[in-house]
Scaffold this active site. Sequence first.
Site, mmCIF file in Angstrom:
data_model
loop_
_atom_site.group_PDB
_atom_site.id
_atom_site.type_symbol
_atom_site.label_atom_id
_atom_site.label_comp_id
_atom_site.label_asym_id
_atom_site.label_seq_id
_atom_site.Cartn_x
_atom_site.Cartn_y
_atom_site.Cartn_z
ATOM 1 N N HIS A 272 143.947 69.645 104.009
ATOM 2 C CA HIS A 272 145.703 70.395 103.749
ATOM 3 C C HIS A 272 144.717 71.224 102.594
ATOM 4 C CE1 HIS A 272 148.888 71.754 101.605
ATOM 5 N NE2 HIS A 272 149.706 71.535 103.274
ATOM 6 N N SER B 165 152.939 75.964 103.991
ATOM 7 C CA SER B 165 152.405 76.166 102.979
ATOM 8 C C SER B 165 150.992 77.429 103.402
ATOM 9 C CB SER B 165 151.215 74.138 103.704
ATOM 10 O OG SER B 165 151.665 73.698 102.584
ATOM 11 N N ASP C 97 146.353 70.577 95.128
ATOM 12 C CA ASP C 97 146.977 70.370 96.126
ATOM 13 C C ASP C 97 146.326 68.746 96.755
ATOM 14 O OD1 ASP C 97 146.985 70.432 99.754
ATOM 15 O OD2 ASP C 97 147.511 72.540 98.794
#
Length: 541
Positions: free
Chosen positions: A306, A460, A280
Amino acid sequence: MKPLSGRLPAASIRLAAFGLAMTVLASPAMAQRTYGPSDGYGRAPERYPEPRRPRPQGYPGGGFPGIGIIVAPPVTYDAPPPRVIYEDDEPPPSRPAGKPAKPKQKPVAKKPPAAKPTALKPPPSSPPPAKPAAAARRAAPPPPARTPAASDHVPDEVVFELKPDISEAELAGVLRRFALTPLARHDLALLGTSIQHARIPRGSQVPTVVRQLAADPRVASAQPNFVFDGQAETAPEAAPEAPAAASPELAAAQYAPARMKIPEAHRLADGKDVLVAVIDSAVDPTHPELKDALIEPDAKAKPHTHGTGMAGAIAAHIKLVGIAPQARLLAIDALKYDTAGSAKGTSIDIVTALDAAAKRGARVVNLSFAGPRDELMARALRALRLRGAVLIAAAGNEGPKAKPLYPAAHPDVIAVTATGPDDALYAQANVGGQIAIAAPGVEVMVPAPGDAYQVLSGTSLASAHVSGVVALMLQRHPELTPAEVREVLVRTARDLGKSGRDDLYGAGLIDAAAAVAEAGESASTATAAPMPSVPEAATMR
């Protein structure tokens, strides 16, 4: 027969009578009379009288000259006024009609008749009527400018692989032939090969260069450097309602653990020592929720929302309830900031991260990103799965009409979609036959860089939640294969939507407690899904 002397007096009498009659006929009154048929109203139509011929000078009267007899004394009268005689080539004046003329009225302008809906067609022999000039019509407004879609690859880079036993001199020859500028060389132990990363000449097109490279006998494969995006977004409507960071009730704002039956699953396992690779963006290693969770943290990388959020969804353990709070996280920084602050990675970034996960022996690999089909990545995913790693990926946030995205659509990957607090499907989630299972992913509370918290939505989050459940399963039963893990997750899921599997929810909502409890009972004969063949020389999809 009478003698001539007897016949002359009678002749003279007849001539005299004839002359008298002619005299009467030649009078002005007679000259003004008109003759002709009636006009139907008892009146004869008027005519223009013939003008009299002028008499010779000294003409005595109505007798006939040359005979010597005076038949009547001359009659004198005033001659009528001269009249114009029109020649044959001149138009005569309009004659008055037999009926009395009506007084002329002032013409009144009449409105033109309404146009008929259809125009009269011209006769067959006449040409078609000309269309009105374009300038006479109002120009149609131009269509709104379309914003060009973002490219799915880096616009000036290619990735290619040389065939075995190709020397450095031959590599230099390939670079010269296509005028490529070398950027990097990556030795991938996972694939047992080296990958060349290069920039194409200015003005060249990536698809063209890829085709040319693939046709070179020294090249084994070639492709664009594809771009992949993180699949989560901030939920602004829910963020203001989120408790403050210092509130002891932060965990109460989480609905996901209860929907997945995480408290019941934690009675059986907490993910202790199971290595989960989080490929990620950069994770904040200093966040309290991730204390002691990260191995080999990168303190130099700039933390991103994120990556930090996905890591916290899996292993948070202070104020939030993580799915596998005792799991070890291998955070691999593969997605970078773009100009808008989003997390994006390329084929090179993803493949090298998969190679790093394989080197460290990760049992679970979370892939919370999505993008186009990538042949090089497909080969790396297959190789990693064959080493026993369970691959979990976000289905994508491009909506129900979008095509399948990768790596979730890869047959060796467990594709996860997202649901909300009421189990409704996330509106932006991709759908299709690749969906295996669903998990909470709408308005989820997770950590944020700088000892903060955030609320995110997207597939996600759902992928990270399933990765945490798999870590629980592998803690209790480390012998499980990737195929067995998939079989247990599908079999124990709570059905949503239509009865049985469907393209929206897959098998249904994940049930962590049932999956962990029944993991040991999974049939050890489960086999991996077949992997479609990957061509040696990949071209544009």
